[in-house]
Design a protein around this motif. Sequence first.
Motif, short mmCIF file in Angstrom:
data_model
loop_
_atom_site.label_atom_id
_atom_site.label_comp_id
_atom_site.label_asym_id
_atom_site.label_seq_id
_atom_site.Cartn_x
_atom_site.Cartn_y
_atom_site.Cartn_z
N LYS A 236 7.10 7.70 -4.72
CA LYS A 236 6.10 6.50 -4.60
C LYS A 236 6.74 5.44 -5.20
CE LYS A 236 1.82 8.99 -4.26
NZ LYS A 236 0.58 9.24 -5.29
N TYR B 166 7.89 -5.98 -0.70
CA TYR B 166 6.66 -5.37 -1.42
C TYR B 166 5.96 -6.75 -2.05
CZ TYR B 166 8.39 -3.85 -5.65
OH TYR B 166 9.23 -3.52 -6.85
N THR C 294 2.34 -7.93 -4.58
CA THR C 294 1.14 -7.38 -5.08
C THR C 294 0.08 -8.23 -4.27
OG1 THR C 294 1.24 -9.05 -6.88
CG2 THR C 294 1.95 -6.81 -7.56
N ASP D 265 -3.23 -5.03 3.09
CA ASP D 265 -1.80 -4.44 2.94
C ASP D 265 -1.91 -3.08 3.47
OD1 ASP D 265 0.30 -3.26 2.42
OD2 ASP D 265 0.58 -3.94 0.41
N GLU E 297 -0.05 -0.56 3.92
CA GLU E 297 0.68 0.31 3.30
C GLU E 297 -0.19 0.61 1.85
OE1 GLU E 297 4.56 -0.90 2.48
OE2 GLU E 297 5.18 -1.12 4.38
N HIS E 298 -0.74 -0.36 1.25
CA HIS E 298 -1.34 0.09 0.40
C HIS E 298 -2.72 0.92 0.58
CE1 HIS E 298 -3.58 -0.26 -3.58
NE2 HIS E 298 -4.66 -1.02 -2.86
N SER F 8 -1.64 4.50 1.02
CA SER F 8 -1.36 5.16 -0.20
C SER F 8 -2.54 5.66 -0.96
CB SER F 8 -0.67 4.15 -1.17
OG SER F 8 -1.48 2.98 -1.57
#
Length: 210
Positions: A8, A41, A43, A198, A200-201, A204
Amino acid sequence: MDRDVLDKSIVLCRSCDLVVRKRALPSGVRALCPRCNSYLYDTPYCSINGMLALCLAALALYFPANFFPVLELHFLGSVRTTTIFGGAMSVADQGYWVVAIAVLTAAVIAPGLLILSVLLQVLIVKYQLHNPFFRKIYKGFLCQHNLISQLSMLEIYMISIFVSVFQLSDYTDLYFGIGTFCFTMLFIVVIFLQREYDIEHMWSVLNEYK
């Protein structure tokens, strides 16, 4: 467990395949690849509550944007109004079914599905619905998100409105109603929603529930 933590913390550059270890970033800062300077990437600017607010705002604008008149034309005493949905139906009445389906898909159906999909994902994350039923729904939304996002093309209809206004303004009077305002605001809100989302977030988050 150490291996999961290590995986990660590493990201692979999409342009040059450089392996980069992720670092915590302050809000609004974007990480770039040190070799090719490509985006890696960032935030999110919005919290999950911020995305929920954007979804609710988009949902509130969706129905008046599609079913209230966006243009009112006054020409030689004749007054005609049109809506997004009515425009697609008019094209279908003239025999252009493929064009009508494309307009309905890009301007009405896909944006609605996109808003509902993100809204349900946000609600599942916010209220931590971890049971297998909601996990399956959540994963299904994530798998279909890119397809729905690509089908949603509000910007094309927005451009077509601008073109119509410039072409018709020379010989007819044009008036804009609540539908125009709602469609414009919907267009802006969906842009911000897609920017803050996002995937990908969100994936996750699904992995954290395992």
